[in-house]
Design a protein around this motif. Structure first.
Motif, PDB file in Angstrom:
ATOM      1  N   ALA A   1       0.828  -1.205   0.000  1.00 17.84           N
ATOM      2  CA  ALA A   1       0.000   0.000   0.000  1.00 17.84           C
ATOM      3  C   ALA A   1       0.863   1.256   0.000  1.00 17.84           C
ATOM      4  CB  ALA A   1      -0.931  -0.010   1.211  1.00 17.84           C
ATOM      5  N   GLY A   2       1.962   1.213   0.747  1.00 21.47           N
ATOM      6  CA  GLY A   2       2.855   2.371   0.787  1.00 21.47           C
ATOM      7  C   GLY A   2       3.518   2.643  -0.538  1.00 21.47           C
TER       8      GLY A   2
ATOM      9  N   THR B   1       9.082  11.508   2.874  1.00 15.63           N
ATOM     10  CA  THR B   1       8.086  11.642   3.925  1.00 15.63           C
ATOM     11  C   THR B   1       7.099  10.481   3.916  1.00 15.63           C
ATOM     12  OG1 THR B   1       8.253  14.054   3.756  1.00 15.63           O
ATOM     13  CG2 THR B   1       6.360  13.170   4.928  1.00 15.63           C
ATOM     14  N   VAL B   2       6.669  10.075   2.728  1.00 14.53           N
ATOM     15  CA  VAL B   2       5.767   8.924   2.622  1.00 14.53           C
ATOM     16  C   VAL B   2       6.459   7.668   3.136  1.00 14.53           C
ATOM     17  CG1 VAL B   2       4.484   7.444   1.038  1.00 14.53           C
ATOM     18  CG2 VAL B   2       4.450   9.910   0.727  1.00 14.53           C
TER      19      VAL B   2
ATOM     20  N   GLY C   1       1.755  -2.763  14.682  1.00 15.20           N
ATOM     21  CA  GLY C   1       2.274  -4.048  15.119  1.00 15.20           C
ATOM     22  C   GLY C   1       2.976  -4.837  14.040  1.00 15.20           C
ATOM     23  N   GLY C   2       3.282  -4.218  12.916  1.00 16.07           N
ATOM     24  CA  GLY C   2       3.985  -4.896  11.839  1.00 16.07           C
ATOM     25  C   GLY C   2       5.445  -4.516  11.795  1.00 16.07           C
ATOM     26  N   SER C   3       6.164  -5.081  10.833  1.00 18.06           N
ATOM     27  CA  SER C   3       7.582  -4.768  10.660  1.00 18.06           C
ATOM     28  C   SER C   3       7.718  -3.535   9.770  1.00 18.06           C
ATOM     29  CB  SER C   3       8.318  -5.960  10.032  1.00 18.06           C
ATOM     30  OG  SER C   3       9.642  -5.593   9.685  1.00 18.06           O
ATOM     31  N   GLY C   4       8.034  -2.407  10.388  1.00 16.51           N
ATOM     32  CA  GLY C   4       8.207  -1.182   9.631  1.00 16.51           C
ATOM     33  C   GLY C   4       9.370  -1.265   8.660  1.00 16.51           C
ATOM     34  N   PHE C   5      10.403  -2.021   9.028  1.00 13.48           N
ATOM     35  CA  PHE C   5      11.574  -2.140   8.154  1.00 13.48           C
ATOM     36  C   PHE C   5      11.236  -2.934   6.898  1.00 13.48           C
ATOM     37  CE2 PHE C   5      13.238  -1.545  12.455  1.00 13.48           C
ATOM     38  CZ  PHE C   5      14.047  -0.436  12.242  1.00 13.48           C
ATOM     39  N   MET C   6      10.468  -3.988   7.050  1.00 14.28           N
ATOM     40  CA  MET C   6      10.041  -4.735   5.866  1.00 14.28           C
ATOM     41  C   MET C   6       9.121  -3.881   5.001  1.00 14.28           C
ATOM     42  SD  MET C   6       8.049  -8.375   5.481  1.00 14.28           S
ATOM     43  CE  MET C   6       9.580  -9.307   5.526  1.00 14.28           C
ATOM     44  N   ALA C   7       8.207  -3.176   5.633  1.00  9.39           N
ATOM     45  CA  ALA C   7       7.250  -2.357   4.885  1.00  9.39           C
ATOM     46  C   ALA C   7       7.955  -1.283   4.066  1.00  9.39           C
ATOM     47  CB  ALA C   7       6.245  -1.720   5.843  1.00  9.39           C
ATOM     48  N   VAL C   8       8.940  -0.640   4.650  1.00 12.09           N
ATOM     49  CA  VAL C   8       9.593   0.461   3.953  1.00 12.09           C
ATOM     50  C   VAL C   8      10.441  -0.078   2.796  1.00 12.09           C
ATOM     51  CG1 VAL C   8      11.762   0.661   5.278  1.00 12.09           C
ATOM     52  CG2 VAL C   8      10.640   2.707   4.434  1.00 12.09           C
TER      53      VAL C   8
ATOM     54  N   VAL D   1       8.403  -1.361  -4.755  1.00  9.59           N
ATOM     55  CA  VAL D   1       7.255  -1.114  -5.628  1.00  9.59           C
ATOM     56  C   VAL D   1       7.398   0.228  -6.340  1.00  9.59           C
ATOM     57  CG1 VAL D   1       4.763  -0.748  -5.677  1.00  9.59           C
ATOM     58  CG2 VAL D   1       5.718  -2.559  -4.249  1.00  9.59           C
ATOM     59  N   ALA D   2       7.690   1.289  -5.584  1.00  9.86           N
ATOM     60  CA  ALA D   2       7.764   2.627  -6.176  1.00  9.86           C
ATOM     61  C   ALA D   2       8.928   2.761  -7.157  1.00  9.86           C
ATOM     62  CB  ALA D   2       7.883   3.673  -5.071  1.00  9.86           C
TER      63      ALA D   2
END
Length: 596
Positions: free
Chosen positions: A205-206, A230-231, A243-250, A256-257
């Motif tokens: 999603a990010g 910033t995003v 409660g998720g892994s912010g490092f994986m998400a980023v 993706v981007a």
């Protein structure tokens, strides 16, 4: 205010000194991150006497810096690279991290007298590979490792931090409450799946949100990089709060981007490169300032023993087990095992025991600090010699000297390439320059001239071309020395196979069932379809992409009809055992080809 100005002045001077130390790294091949740590130690309590002992501030600032680095790592990773080595890299980043942590845990129980749980915490802290250290050393040393190995290392080092961070935080929590029963184990497993699941969902999603905001609101070249960064931090923080892994998400958001059309992507990449450098410098400086070298001698021998065990036993065993499922040659496995450098992430995780108030918090930090120093010195300085010993270094193709992304009005994108024409290059012998590469300028003997006025190209000329993004790698085949090009698996300019131009499009399904044939054109002849799509006047080397296939014009006649069609299919790793059933493999490939 005097204290404030003095603090800013000292910290700015340390950052400047760390940045200037890069000249030493380039000159002597020293691990640059080791120099950053050295500057921090020099300014610390046992150096210039700066008293800094704020564990929480260091951890939070370091976490933000690591998020910036991981986003940039994902943004710069091509889907083609990710697809090629995703399975082995993911196994290394999960099972490999777990095995490494477990082996170090066993060694720590014998060397330090730790309990198995305490040893496992130490192992989790040092289990991840530092991407920045690996690729910086390969660049400054002029080391170009074979693509299969470099791609595996790139993906593994980009995604193994979340696993190590999860294990460390879970074990610290368990030790802080002195609980490790069945209920706590079940909670840990559920928490792991929640972190991974939320990390993937928020990351996807990010990435979409990053593309949307950058293309819709990034109307100013200077503002676009700030919006994207910033995003990225928003994705990191929101995932962590859920409660998720912010490092994986980023990392996923960057992946993706970075593989989609984003306005001002050239400016964004340059800005992120600078921010990544700044993040590394700040992170290593703070970690160096936090250390107290006077406490190192009392644990130096056991720390050295653990460091050598990690380098020569734990990491190689974990890598051998993980890569035994795939088609890697022994020397490739050995190099991947050797290149497991430890860096800032490990020292950052070593702060957690102090934040949670564990009994041996200082011991964890000092041991890990020494292990990281040993890794950077031993593995970092010997990286080049080991690569050459294992014969994994390939000569750099004499390709483009410089590549610059150009963002033109109307969201049109081009790359500006600069080539120095090699002796014997095919273009000097009559090879045609593809239409999607537009020559603009020739520099010969120090004089610049327009391409059309330069006459025949000559060896030693510098040629400037505008190229459609994503196609530049094909130009090495006509501008570079033929002996330096042609690595196995490289895509030929005109494809690997020849198709009859009068065959219908539907027959492409026999080559790959996932080919994207436009509805209603199944019976259209290849030649007619290509001529229509290419504006009625196709030229040699023009190409169309239909999912995993590329259709290429090999030859035309005087009426601009296509008389020979080449085809190229993206290679799949079918020869290696797969971790997913065929249905899920196809589903993942479809998602990746569509840009997730």
């Amino acid at each position: 205010m005097t204290t404030f100005y003095l603090a800013v002045m000292i910290f700015s001077a340390l950052v400047l000194l760390a940045a200037l130390s890069s000249a030493l790294a380039f000159r002597f091949g020293a691990p640059l991150l080791l120099l950053f740590l050295g500057v921090g130690l020099l300014g610390g309590t046992d150096g210039f006497g700066i008293e800094f002992n704020n564990d929480a501030l260091t951890f939070y600032v370091g976490s933000l810096a690591l998020a910036v680095i991981l986003f940039d790592s994902g943004f710069g990773t091509a889907f083609k690279t990710f697809r090629a080595t995703a399975a082995p890299a993911i196994l290394l980043a999960t099972l490999g991290v777990l095995l490494t942590a477990g082996l170090v845990a066993v060694a720590a129980t014998f060397i330090l007298g730790f309990t198995l749980l305490e040893g496992f915490l130490l192992g989790a802290i040092v289990a991840s590979t530092d991407a920045a250290a690996v690729f910086f050393l390969m660049r400054i040393g002029g080391i170009h490792v074979v693509d299969k190995v470099s791609s595996t290392l790139e993906v593994e080092s980009g995604i193994n931090d979340p696993m190590a961070i999860f294990l460390t935080m879970t074990l610290v929590s368990m030790l802080s409450v002195q609980g490790s029963g069945a209920e706590e184990t079940l909670t840990m497993v559920l928490h792991f799946f929640r972190e991974i699941g939320f990390g993937l969902i928020f990351g996807l999603a990010g990435g979409v949100l990053t593309i949307l905001i950058a293309n819709s609101f990034g109307l100013n070249r200077g503002l676009a990089p700030i919006l994207v960064l910033t995003v990225a931090l928003l994705v990191f923080s929101a995932t962590g709060a859920a409660g998720g892994s912010g490092f994986m998400a980023v990392y996923i958001a960057g992946l993706v981007a970075g593989n989609q059309r984003v306005r001002y992507s050239g400016s964004i990449r340059r800005f992120q490169e600078g921010m990544t450098w700044l993040a590394q410098i700040i992170m290593f400086l703070l970690l160096g300032l936090l250390a107290t070298p006077r406490n190192f001698p009392e644990i130096l021998v056991p720390a050295l023993g653990l460091a050598l065990f990690l380098v020569f036993i734990a990491r190689p065993i974990a890598v051998w087990i993980c890569l035994s499922f795939f088609d890697y040659r022994p020397r490739e496995t050995k190099f991947i095992a050797w290149i497991g450098l430890r860096g800032a992430a490990s020292i950052l995780l070593a702060i957690l025991p102090a934040i949670y108030g564990l009994e041996n918090a200082g011991l964890y930090f000092n041991i890990v600090f020494i292990m990281v120093l040993v890794s950077l010195i031993l593995q970092g300085w010997l990286l080049g010699p080991v690569a050459r010993l294992l014969k994994l270094v390939r000569p750099k193709a004499s390709g483009a000297l410089e590549t610059v992304e150009i963002d033109l009005p109307g969201n049109a994108k081009h790359e500006l390439l600069v080539y120095r024409l090699a002796e014997g290059a095919p273009v000097l012998k009559g090879a045609l320059i593809p239409r999607w590469a537009i020559p603009s300028l020739v520099v010969r003997d120090g004089l610049s001239m327009r391409y059309f006025y330069a006459g025949d190209l000559k060896a030693g000329d510098y040629l400037y071309l505008f190229v459609v993004p994503g196609m530049s790698y094909l130009l090495d085949q006509i501008f570079a020395d033929p002996q330096m090009v042609g690595e196995k698996g490289e895509e030929p300019m005109l494809g690997t196979d020849v198709l009859m131009p009068d065959r219908p499009l539907r027959e492409l399904g026999a080559i790959d069932p996932e080919v994207a044939i436009p509805p209603g054109q199944e019976e259209t002849a290849l030649a007619d379809f290509m001529k229509a799509r290419l504006g009625g006047k196709p030229e040699v080397a023009d190409r169309l992409h239909l999912g995993p296939l590329s259709l290429i014009v090999r030859e035309t006649d005087d009426q601009h009809n296509v008389v020979s069609v080449g085809v190229w299919r993206e290679p799949l790793e079918d020869d290696a055992p797969q971790l997913l059933p065929p249905f899920w493999q196809r589903a993942m490939r479809r998602l990746l080809r569509k840009g997730l």
